[in-house]
Motif scaffolding. Structure first.
Motif, short mmCIF file in Angstrom:
data_model
loop_
_atom_site.label_atom_id
_atom_site.label_comp_id
_atom_site.label_asym_id
_atom_site.label_seq_id
_atom_site.Cartn_x
_atom_site.Cartn_y
_atom_site.Cartn_z
N GLY A 75 0.76 -1.25 0.00
CA GLY A 75 0.00 0.00 0.00
C GLY A 75 0.79 1.29 0.00
O GLY A 75 0.24 2.35 -0.31
N VAL A 76 2.09 1.24 0.31
CA VAL A 76 2.84 2.49 0.48
C VAL A 76 2.93 3.29 -0.82
O VAL A 76 2.89 4.53 -0.80
CB VAL A 76 4.24 2.21 1.07
N ALA A 77 3.05 2.61 -1.95
CA ALA A 77 3.12 3.33 -3.23
C ALA A 77 1.83 4.10 -3.50
O ALA A 77 1.86 5.19 -4.09
CB ALA A 77 3.40 2.36 -4.37
N PHE A 78 0.68 3.56 -3.04
CA PHE A 78 -0.59 4.25 -3.23
C PHE A 78 -0.65 5.52 -2.39
O PHE A 78 -1.24 6.52 -2.80
CB PHE A 78 -1.76 3.33 -2.89
N CYS A 79 -0.05 5.47 -1.19
CA CYS A 79 -0.01 6.67 -0.35
C CYS A 79 0.81 7.75 -1.06
O CYS A 79 0.43 8.93 -1.07
CB CYS A 79 0.60 6.34 1.00
N GLY A 80 1.93 7.35 -1.66
CA GLY A 80 2.74 8.29 -2.43
C GLY A 80 1.99 8.81 -3.64
O GLY A 80 2.06 10.00 -3.97
N PHE A 306 -13.36 6.65 -6.42
CA PHE A 306 -13.11 6.03 -5.12
C PHE A 306 -13.67 4.61 -5.07
O PHE A 306 -12.98 3.65 -4.75
CB PHE A 306 -13.73 6.88 -4.01
N PHE A 307 -14.94 4.46 -5.43
CA PHE A 307 -15.58 3.14 -5.35
C PHE A 307 -14.99 2.17 -6.39
O PHE A 307 -14.83 0.98 -6.11
CB PHE A 307 -17.09 3.27 -5.54
N ILE A 310 -11.53 0.76 -5.14
CA ILE A 310 -11.61 -0.25 -4.07
C ILE A 310 -11.68 -1.63 -4.70
O ILE A 310 -10.93 -2.55 -4.34
CB ILE A 310 -12.85 -0.02 -3.17
N ALA A 311 -12.58 -1.77 -5.67
CA ALA A 311 -12.74 -3.07 -6.32
C ALA A 311 -11.58 -3.39 -7.25
O ALA A 311 -11.05 -4.50 -7.23
CB ALA A 311 -14.06 -3.08 -7.10
N PHE A 312 -11.16 -2.41 -8.06
CA PHE A 312 -10.16 -2.67 -9.09
C PHE A 312 -8.82 -3.08 -8.49
O PHE A 312 -8.18 -4.05 -8.93
CB PHE A 312 -9.98 -1.44 -9.98
N TYR A 313 -8.38 -2.36 -7.48
CA TYR A 313 -7.07 -2.67 -6.89
C TYR A 313 -7.13 -3.88 -5.97
O TYR A 313 -6.14 -4.60 -5.83
CB TYR A 313 -6.50 -1.44 -6.19
N ALA A 449 -7.35 6.81 -2.72
CA ALA A 449 -7.84 6.54 -1.37
C ALA A 449 -8.63 5.23 -1.37
O ALA A 449 -8.51 4.41 -0.46
CB ALA A 449 -8.73 7.69 -0.88
N GLY A 450 -9.40 5.02 -2.44
CA GLY A 450 -10.11 3.75 -2.59
C GLY A 450 -9.15 2.59 -2.78
O GLY A 450 -9.36 1.50 -2.24
N ALA A 451 -8.06 2.83 -3.53
CA ALA A 451 -7.05 1.78 -3.72
C ALA A 451 -6.40 1.40 -2.40
O ALA A 451 -6.11 0.23 -2.15
CB ALA A 451 -5.99 2.25 -4.72
#
Length: 522
Positions: A75-80, A306-307, A310-313, A449-451
């Protein structure tokens, strides 16, 4: 007067499709190829990292990443990326699209290489440095989202704009595919060179020291396509819409686009000055006027992205866990470390080839026929249907692997021939030029954020209630079947919020954003 438009922008809107369009698609698209490769290749190597750095000699199963480490690595790359989308989106409107476009690419190249060179051999040091560099890698990737989409939308003509932006985004599919192919080639080469017994036969010997090179090579390869694109990205002129409407230099905009379009363009200086100085171009992001004109649009683009993510990632990052749960990938103990990478990569490449990549190009082919709204609503609806088809008879699929893979592939197909493409396209078309990159960045950040919810949440939620079937160190979750039901709900919510998305097919950017409509006087 409200419908008046600068000559240079009118010329762009009606320009025939020519070489510079395809050049822009390739230059911007290679950034997205790299983005997807870097974001998704981590899912191919996390099992290997667990075997190398977290093996317990007292355990009867291969090493696995502890829950907190796995969540951080995934998840850290998504935060970046989220941070980069907000920062570079804002900067693209302040300094210009081209000015910051090259910097994001340089950051991606440096951090791709550095990720593979993560220091030391102790688990804590390797994971810490890997997460550090992947955060900054994500930061650079984040900038590519608003800048690439905005640049392509501002270069394109209004007849084929959606297809061109979709083509840029479609390179993401090739990036995912390339990640799998590179992992297959690298792991196959090492597997043939170091043909060792599975874990069940030789727990220590099943993970050869040279396996440490496998994950590093896979990560570092992401620097290659980004590095190849840098020169051409720096040669692109600033977009005419930024130069004319934001920098208010209509003469420079006409000169730049004369070279690009291979035609002579001249602006009436007095008329151009009047148009770009219009008071309607002055309201800010947090103004009441923006809320009146674009508040619902921004709500639509942020919530649907966002929604969707969540599903895609969740689906992309944890394919390997789902495939293992249904028995398509053998149990870890029956393979050696490098063979496991090969099996995971092969499974994910098959899904990408059959479901992910075709979906993107169906969008490219049909978006100017069906429109953005219809494709997005259809995509969310079909994702909901296929997720239900996976979740309701879930136990049936544990013994019918081919059927499960086909159904799973269709969810990816309709994600990409659907909201995964349109959520990227629409924010680049419906906001004013001076806020376009910022609003796209905000929308994309909502998606990430969803990811993050998907990356962190699904990891825990998909764990079985049965301790014997649960990965080591994890608390009881709701199981894969119930996690799939949760994704059904997120897809349905995405469908509902899609009803707020405006249709921008065939409409000029200035008309869509109401650039010259005067503000309401309070």
């Amino acid at each position: 007067m409200a419908g008046e438009q600068l000559k240079v922008l009118g010329a762009l809107d009606v320009a025939r499709t020519q070489l510079y369009h395809f050049t822009a698609i390739v230059i911007a698209g290679m950034g997205f190829f790299t983005d997807a490769y870097d974001l998704f290749c981590i899912s191919l190597i996390t099992k290997l990292l667990g075997r190398i750095y977290y093996y317990d000699p007292n355990s009867t199963s291969p090493g696995t990443l502890p829950p907190n480490v796995s969540a951080a690595v995934n998840g850290v790359a998504f935060c970046g990326t989220l941070s980069g989308q907000l920062f570079f989106g804002w900067l693209g409107d302040k300094l210009g699209r081209k000015t910051v476009y090259g910097f994001t690419l340089v950051l991606m190249v440096i951090c791709s290489v550095a990720s593979g060179l993560s220091f030391s051999s102790s688990p804590k040091a390797v994971v810490t440095t890997l997460c550090f560099f992947r955060f900054w890698l994500g930061f650079g990737i984040g900038g590519d989202y608003p800048l690439s989409a905005t640049i392509m939308s501002e270069y394109a003509n209004k007849k084929t704009r959606g297809a061109f932006i979709a083509a840029v985004f479609a390179m993401q599919g090739f990036g995912i595919l390339a990640g799998g192919i590179v992992a297959i080639v690298v792991s196959a080469g090492f597997k043939n060179r170091y043909n060792v017994p599975p874990f069940s036969v030789d727990p220590i010997g099943s993970t050869v020291p040279q396996a440490d090179y496998v994950w590093r090579i896979i990560l570092m390869f992401g620097a290659v396509p980004a590095g190849l694109t840098y020169y051409w990205r720096m040669k692109m002129p600033e977009t005419a819409r930024y130069t004319a409407l934001v920098a208010k230099n209509t003469k420079q905009a006409a000169a730049d686009m004369s070279k690009v379009l291979n035609m002579e363009l001249e602006e009436d200086a007095e008329n151009a000055q009047r148009l770009v100085a219009d008071r309607a171009n002055s309201f800010g992001l947090f103004s009441r006027e923006f809320a009146r004109r674009h508040g619902l649009h921004l709500l639509a683009t942020t919530t649907t992205w966002f929604f969707l993510d969540i599903a895609f990632y969740s689906q992309n990052l944890f394919q390997k866990d789902i495939f293992t749960a249904i028995g398509w990938i053998p149990k870890a103990a029956s393979m050696n470390a490098i063979e496991e990478v090969f099996r995971i990569a092969r499974a994910q490449t098959l899904i990408a080839l059959c479901g992910t990549v075709p979906g993107y190009w169906f969008t490219v082919a049909l978006i100017e026929i069906m429109g953005r709204f219809r494709i997005q609503v259809m995509g969310f609806f079909m994702m909901t249907v296929f997720m239900l088809g996976l979740a309701i008879p879930y136990h049936h699929w544990t013994t019918h692997h081919i059927g499960f893979v086909i159904m799973y592939g269709f969810t990816f197909f309709f994600a990409n021939f659907g909201p995964n493409s349109t959520t990227f396209i629409v924010p680049a078309e419906i906001f004013p030029a001076r806020l376009r990159s910022t609003c796209h960045g905000i929308s994309a950040a909502a998606g990430k954020a969803g990811a993050i919810v998907g990356a962190f949440g699904f990891l825990y939620a998909a764990q079985s209630r049965d301790p014997a079937k649960r990965e080591k160190g994890y608390p009881a979750g709701i199981g894969v079947r119930n996690a799939l039901f949760v994704l059904v709900v997120t897809n349905f919510l995405g469908l509902l919020f899609s009803l707020l998305v405006p249709e921008s097919k065939g409409v000029s950017l200035e008309e869509m954003a109401k650039e010259h409509e005067r503000e309401e006087v309070a």
